[in-house]
Enzyme design. Structure first.
Site, PDB file in Angstrom:
ATOM      1  CE  LYS A 194     -16.235   9.084   3.227  1.00  0.00           C
ATOM      2  NZ  LYS A 194     -15.538   9.552   4.410  1.00  0.00           N
ATOM      3  CB  SER A 401     -15.316  10.983   7.944  1.00  0.00           C
ATOM      4  OG  SER A 401     -16.001  11.302   6.758  1.00  0.00           O
TER       5      SER A 401
END
Length: 603
Positions: A194, A401
């Site tokens: 991430k 995402s």
């Protein structure tokens, strides 16, 4: 005293008069633009040539009447939507008045590679009808040349150049600058990959981030190279060797390598077009822009014969297309047009779900995510709709995402070869200006709390260990919810999803391999799939949702976006402004985020 009152009253009256005049001018301009667009233009004349320059971006959907008018006046950088541009090309293929297409790609092609790939496929289909497609350029950028390879005849100016460099990804890191300013980015995250928050935490790429970036950049270029070489009947190895040796830019090098058919000046290209159309002189050439062509069409008849798209009369069967482009945010008043909000998506999906004539939904997504909460609210609407009729997600350049979160319950997922997706991971970020305020500016802020941690989300101090722990729990809860939704929607175990999650970004081919995507295809392929899954008749119609906003809302959105963009462009050079834009976007987010930051730049 009376004099002061009179002065103030006069000043107030003056400003009120100015405001009234401004509003009246806005109303008149909006009405004129709307009327000029709705009145249309004359029909396309015989032996016309459709002219394409690709000098503007291609959003997933054309804007409303006001924004379209501003586009045509050159007051906005955005152009015709992909939906209408495809309609124009497919309709022109069957229109006997159109002899062919002439492409003159601009030096800068701002559209995303994914949008261009959709248009390029339509150009190839157009060429298969037997009509000509000619491309000419004084200077071909990489994306301009990519589009030109769809032409049957490809020409370069004898003094021109070709820029074919491959694909690169650039990331700007802000940690050192923030340290100098005394600003701390307090980040809580879940996910090894991430890297949305890496620019705030480090001054260079992590190995995990570099690994995934190399993978998807390599995959995108590999596909693009294959398409170019297939169209030009070239060896991929020889093309790569020439590029790495920096010997594929000069006209003689480009011609010798077979990248163009001939070196022509503009007058020679004009002569070729005259020969193809039967025109006796240059002034007889009839160029038609996509905007004018669309305006000449009947609003009720915009067919794409291969799929029966948009039949000329209303039929019981209908396919709804729900467009979602931009950042995903919670509902706020006066949102910009390039955002996705739960309330708008709820109305769109509810309309499609409750309309008995709608047999299936195509969910067209181009988003790198945003608010995790807003993504979940939209996920719910998609899940409710998929429970009663097929929902086919069609991925644009980005569906990652939060963009993937929304699509997870879809019946099928179709991605473009140039899609970036996945990034199943979340984070939270709260900036702290304590050191800047106290150490740099000599300002100290103290809070009095009725309850402990009442000022937890303040930017004037750092988080305490207890507050960090609480935020970490929120992040973990959101991540587990995200993983569970993906596992349910894709019929995978949670363990399997966690192995391909951790915030990692996948190219389309890898996403298919890991069962995050069902198939690779175009927007039109997604519509075809929705028709097959629903059993809709051949003469179906398309219903586009959400409904276009009224022109006053469009004007408000335009002014809002232009003022923010102008401030940033005034402060920074163009490339720095583009790369620095995510800073304000990230720091303005609140709560847990599901977002991808990547900016892939093609030159």
């Amino acid at each position: 005293m009376n004099f002061l009152k009179n002065v103030l009253a006069s000043a107030l009256g003056f400003f009120l008069a100015i405001a009234v005049v401004f509003v009246l001018c806005v109303l008149m301009v909006g009405a004129l633009l709307t009327f000029s667009l709705s009145s249309g233009v004359s029909a396309v004349r015989e032996h016309s040539v459709l002219y394409l320059s690709f000098d503007r971006s291609i959003p997933v959907r054309s804007p409303g009447a006001l924004m379209t008018g501003l586009d045509r006046l050159g007051l906005r950088e955005s152009g015709m939507g992909l939906n209408d541009l495809l309609t124009v090309i497919y309709d022109a293929a069957d229109n006997p008045s159109i002899d062919g297409i002439y492409m003159h790609p601009s030096m800068v092609v701002p559209a995303t590679l994914e949008s261009l790939a959709e248009v390029r496929k339509a150009l190839q289909d157009f060429k298969e009808t037997g009509k000509f497609v000619v491309s000419y350029g004084e200077y071909y950028s990489q994306k301009g040349y990519y589009m030109a390879t769809a032409a049957g005849e490809l020409y370069l100016n004898p003094a021109g150049m070709l820029q074919l460099t491959g694909i690169r990804s650039s990331t700007m890191f802000y940690k050192d600058a923030l340290d100098k300013l005394g600003v701390e980015a307090q980040v809580i995250r879940h996910g090894t990959f991430k890297s949305a928050v890496e620019p705030f935490l480090d001054n260079r790429m992590s190995e995990a981030n570099r690994l995934q970036t190399e993978r998807y950049v390599g995959a995108l270029w590999s596909h693009m190279r294959q398409e170019i070489c297939s169209a030009r009947q070239l060896s991929e190895d020889r093309l790569t060797a020439g590029m790495e040796a920096l010997q594929l830019s000069l006209p003689s090098e480009v011609l010798a390598a077979g990248l163009v058919d001939s070196l022509f000046y503009k007058d020679q290209v004009v002569a070729r077009l005259m020969s193809l159309t039967g025109a006796e002189k240059e002034d007889d050439l009839r160029y038609v822009t996509p905007e004018d062509y669309l305006a000449s069409m009947s609003p009720a008849a915009t067919p794409v014969p291969a799929t029966g798209r948009r039949a000329a009369r209303r039929e019981p069967d209908c396919i709804a297309i729900v467009y979602a482009e931009g950042d995903i945010i919670t509902d706020i008043p006066y949102a910009a047009d390039a955002v996705i909000t739960p309330s708008v998506m709820r109305e769109a999906f509810r309309a499609a779900r409750e309309d008995s004539t709608v047999k299936a939904v195509v969910f067209r997504i181009n988003s790198g995510g945003g608010s995790a909460l807003a993504s979940d609210m939209i996920w719910r609407e998609v899940a409710l709709t998929a429970a009663v009729k097929p929902v086919v997600a069609s991925f644009g350049a980005l569906a990652a995402s939060g963009g993937y979160y929304m699509a997870a319950p879809s019946t099928r997922i179709v991605a473009s070869p140039y899609t970036l997706t996945g990034s199943i991971g979340v984070f939270g970020v709260i900036p702290s200006f304590e050191k800047l305020m106290h150490n740099k500016l000599g300002i100290r802020v103290e809070s009095v709390n009725a309850v402990a941690h009442a000022d937890r989300e303040t930017v004037m101090r750092a988080l305490t260990p207890e507050e960090r722990e609480a935020m970490q729990r929120e992040v973990e809860f959101t991540y587990e919810t995200f993983v569970a939704h993906v596992a349910e929607g894709r019929h995978l175990s949670k363990e399997t999803v966690e192995q391909i999650a951790e915030g990692r970004v996948w190219c389309a081919a890898d996403a298919v391999e890991h069962a995050l995507v069902d198939t690779i295809g175009t927007f039109e392929d997604a519509i075809d799939l929705a028709v097959r899954l629903s059993g809709a008749g051949e003469d179906y119609e398309l219903m586009e949702l959400p409904e276009s906003p009224d022109w006053m809302s469009e004007l408000r959105q335009y002014l809002n976006m232009e003022m923010r963009s102008a401030r940033l462009k005034k402060a920074l050079p163009d490339e720095l402004a583009r790369m620095a834009a995510p800073v304000g976007r990230w720091l303005s987010l609140r709560g847990v985020c599901a977002m991808i930051p990547y900016e892939i730049t093609l030159y």
